[in-house]
Motif scaffolding. Structure first.
Motif, PDB file in Angstrom:
ATOM      1  N   LEU A   1      64.921  39.223   5.510  1.00  0.00           N
ATOM      2  CA  LEU A   1      65.134  39.798   6.858  1.00  0.00           C
ATOM      3  C   LEU A   1      63.859  39.751   7.702  1.00  0.00           C
ATOM      4  N   PRO A   2      62.749  40.322   7.235  1.00  0.00           N
ATOM      5  CA  PRO A   2      61.527  40.202   8.064  1.00  0.00           C
ATOM      6  C   PRO A   2      61.054  38.761   8.206  1.00  0.00           C
TER       7      PRO A   2
ATOM      8  N   SER B   1      62.985  36.072   8.406  1.00  0.00           N
ATOM      9  CA  SER B   1      63.789  35.416   9.447  1.00  0.00           C
ATOM     10  C   SER B   1      63.392  35.904  10.841  1.00  0.00           C
ATOM     11  N   ASP B   2      63.091  37.222  10.953  1.00  0.00           N
ATOM     12  CA  ASP B   2      62.618  37.739  12.244  1.00  0.00           C
ATOM     13  C   ASP B   2      61.310  37.064  12.655  1.00  0.00           C
ATOM     14  N   LEU B   3      60.413  36.911  11.681  1.00  0.00           N
ATOM     15  CA  LEU B   3      59.130  36.271  11.978  1.00  0.00           C
ATOM     16  C   LEU B   3      59.321  34.822  12.417  1.00  0.00           C
TER      17      LEU B   3
ATOM     18  N   THR C   1      61.944  33.551  13.781  1.00  0.00           N
ATOM     19  CA  THR C   1      62.570  33.546  15.115  1.00  0.00           C
ATOM     20  C   THR C   1      61.528  33.759  16.207  1.00  0.00           C
ATOM     21  N   LEU C   2      60.622  34.713  15.967  1.00  0.00           N
ATOM     22  CA  LEU C   2      59.573  34.975  16.949  1.00  0.00           C
ATOM     23  C   LEU C   2      58.630  33.781  17.088  1.00  0.00           C
TER      24      LEU C   2
ATOM     25  N   ASN D   1      64.259  42.184  23.967  1.00  0.00           N
ATOM     26  CA  ASN D   1      64.346  40.825  23.445  1.00  0.00           C
ATOM     27  C   ASN D   1      63.731  39.862  24.426  1.00  0.00           C
TER      28      ASN D   1
END
Length: 279
Positions: A20-21, A23-25, A27-28, A63
């Motif tokens: 989860l983190p 994938s967030d990273l 994406t950013l 966002n």
């Protein structure tokens, strides 16, 4: 037996919460590279707007890829660009200002020349428009008694008339300069030609400044004594030409190349003056 079975299940299904983190990273990072690529062809103001967008996203949780936010930022950017274009278009460029100044000084010269002609003062007053100034030259015998700095009554009317013509152009710098011949003077009032030329320039300037349309900050008076002659001091006629008051209306817009040309001309004139003044 149950513990063994539980361990086998854990081995078959490892902990995936780290995804989860991660994938967030990712994406950013993807968003960052996309924004940097898009910003590679924009100006500094756009980068500043993007920087503010990043600050808002990380500080408030908004966002960064939110569609409405991007549309709003684009609209604001377009407004800023349009405003800058309008401001640039509204400001007159230097060439336009130079042309307006040239027309103003030419009109002023025509007025002065017409006044000189109507009053029969062509032997006492002259005007010259060059690349640096509009120059009004007045012979000293039209302004002062010999050896005196007191302006004659008729000359006071002349100064007032010149001031009335100048008042339509109050934004120009004006220099009033006094000049003498090389005949020495040593009186109780004037120890040398420096004092005489300076006092004459100041007295004439004071009459000009009686006009309330003028700003005294734009006026100055200079005494040159006998050190800037325009003719020889070896003849009475030449000395008469050297005794004068000059009123210079300085241009505000000049080219750099023109300035260099003027400085070269001044230097050449100074050398000529020095050779002329020598016996």
């Amino acid at each position: 037996m149950s513990k063994k079975h539980r361990r086998e299940e854990d081995d078959e299904h490892p902990d995936e919460s780290w995804l989860l983190p991660y994938s967030d990273l990712m994406t950013l990072l993807l968003a960052l590279f996309i924004v940097l690529y898009a910003a590679s062809s924009v100006n500094i103001s756009k980068l500043e707007e993007l920087s503010h967008a990043f600050d808002n996203a990380f500080s408030s949780g908004i966002n960064i890829l939110d569609k409405n936010a991007l549309i709003k930022a684009t609209d604001e950017q377009n407004k800023h660009q349009q405003q800058r274009h309008e401001d640039v278009g509204a400001r007159p460029n230097k060439e336009q200002l130079k042309q307006e100044e040239q027309e103003n000084l030419e009109n002023l010269k025509k007025k002065l020349d017409s006044y000189i002609k109507q009053n029969g003062l062509s032997t006492q007053l002259q005007t010259q428009l060059n690349q640096s100034q509009l120059l009004i030259t007045i012979r000293d015998n039209a302004l002062f008694p010999s050896g005196s700095a007191d302006v004659k009554p008729d000359a006071q009317k002349l100064a007032v008339a010149i001031g009335q013509m100048l008042q339509s152009y109050p934004d120009y710098e004006v220099i009033v300069s006094g000049h003498t011949d090389n005949e020495p003077i040593n009186t109780q009032e004037f120890a040398s030609n420096w004092e005489l030329s300076s006092k004459r320039a100041i007295n004439f300037m004071k009459i000009l400044l009686q006009n309330p349309a003028f700003d005294p900050k734009k006026f100055s008076a200079i005494g040159y004594g006998e050190y800037r002659p325009v003719d020889t001091n070896n003849t009475a006629e030449g000395r008469a030409k050297n005794r004068r008051v000059e009123v210079s209306i300085l241009r505000k817009y000049t080219d750099t190349a023109t300035d260099d040309t003027v400085l070269d001309a001044i230097a050449a004139q100074d050398q000529k003056d020095a050779s002329t003044a020598s016996p």
